[in-house]
Design a protein around this motif. Sequence first.
Motif, short mmCIF file in Angstrom:
data_model
loop_
_atom_site.label_atom_id
_atom_site.label_comp_id
_atom_site.label_asym_id
_atom_site.label_seq_id
_atom_site.Cartn_x
_atom_site.Cartn_y
_atom_site.Cartn_z
N ASP A 71 -13.93 -4.31 26.33
CA ASP A 71 -12.77 -4.98 26.92
C ASP A 71 -13.17 -6.22 27.72
O ASP A 71 -12.50 -7.24 27.67
CB ASP A 71 -11.98 -4.01 27.81
N THR A 132 -6.00 -9.75 32.80
CA THR A 132 -5.74 -9.29 34.16
C THR A 132 -7.05 -9.12 34.93
O THR A 132 -7.04 -8.84 36.12
CB THR A 132 -5.06 -7.90 34.14
N THR A 139 -3.41 -8.85 27.06
CA THR A 139 -2.99 -10.17 27.55
C THR A 139 -1.46 -10.27 27.64
O THR A 139 -0.96 -11.13 28.33
CB THR A 139 -3.55 -11.30 26.68
N1 UDP Z 1 -8.38 -7.45 27.61
C1 UDP Z 1 -8.61 -6.59 28.68
N2 UDP Z 1 -7.83 -6.72 29.80
C2 UDP Z 1 -6.85 -7.64 29.93
C3 UDP Z 1 -6.60 -8.49 28.83
C4 UDP Z 1 -7.38 -8.38 27.69
O1 UDP Z 1 -9.48 -5.74 28.61
O2 UDP Z 1 -6.19 -7.72 30.98
C5 UDP Z 1 -9.26 -7.39 26.42
C6 UDP Z 1 -8.95 -6.28 25.44
O3 UDP Z 1 -10.17 -5.77 24.94
C7 UDP Z 1 -8.21 -7.01 24.34
C8 UDP Z 1 -8.89 -8.36 24.33
O4 UDP Z 1 -9.18 -8.61 25.70
O5 UDP Z 1 -8.36 -6.36 23.09
C9 UDP Z 1 -8.07 -9.50 23.76
O6 UDP Z 1 -6.77 -9.50 24.29
P1 UDP Z 1 -5.47 -9.12 23.41
O7 UDP Z 1 -5.80 -8.02 22.46
O8 UDP Z 1 -4.34 -8.91 24.35
O9 UDP Z 1 -5.27 -10.47 22.61
P2 UDP Z 1 -4.14 -10.85 21.51
O10 UDP Z 1 -3.72 -9.60 20.79
O11 UDP Z 1 -2.99 -11.48 22.24
O12 UDP Z 1 -4.84 -11.84 20.64
#
Ligand code: UDP
Length: 234
Positions: A71, A132, A139
């Motif tokens: 993460d 965060t 996100t």
């Molecule tokens: N992530 C996290 N905490 C947060 C935001 C994001 O751990 O507050 C990590 C999580 O592993 C996630 C990755 O960052 O899979 C990418 O973010 P996200 O999957 O939300 O991206 P999107 O689907 O919008 O491309």
Amino acid sequence: MKYKRILLKLSGEALMGEQSYGIDINRVQQYAKEIQEIHSMGLEVAIVIGGGNIHRGLSAEQAGMDRVQADYMGMLATVINSMALQDALEKNGMKTRLLTAIKMEQICEPFIRRRAVRHLEKGRVVIFGAGTGNPYFTTDTAASLRAIEINADAVLKGTRVDGIYTADPEKDPNAQKFEQISFTEVYEKGLNVMDMTAFTLCQENNLPIIVFDMNKSGNLKKLAEGEDIGTIVS
Ligand code: UDP
């Protein structure tokens, strides 16, 4: 104008364009132009970008990694995307600031709420990176949280589909689009708008969510002008 201050959420995957991984610079430049249009109308713009085009914590865990480690890598991926967008925005003449939930002094400012608000008041586009700052969140949750913190009028969730449907329109040809829908209805119908943490934050703080097609040129501008594009959850 309908809104004064908005938070735009873009998924990491959107930045891939037609590629299967990474950042399509043309796509990023296209987004920067769209953002410039609404910014020049006087709208205060804050942005949260995902990291799914580079790294996703959950998938890495399924492949055998420690979830928390994975993460944090995902959060770093959002910073890479944020920097790409920041570059494109500045090439389009906008003043920007990148504020991250994890400190990286050489490349961006730490997230400080009052500072973020001040940047917006001064007409700078503010990008919030590193989600965060906590594992197990998304996100989308970062977008909802920051939007509430900066008192945004709405979260604009740019996606590949042009709103919320009764079923997945890419799979079900009979899926019907909602023009507007309440938080309760979304919940009762089990519709997938954002993950529950993000969604509940918006609901409890009366923050409208607008789901719209970010890849249709001009949509963002129409939204800013008050046209009913996509689906509004309120
Ligand atoms: N992530 C996290 N905490 C947060 C935001 C994001 O751990 O507050 C990590 C999580 O592993 C996630 C990755 O960052 O899979 C990418 O973010 P996200 O999957 O939300 O991206 P999107 O689907 O919008 O491309």
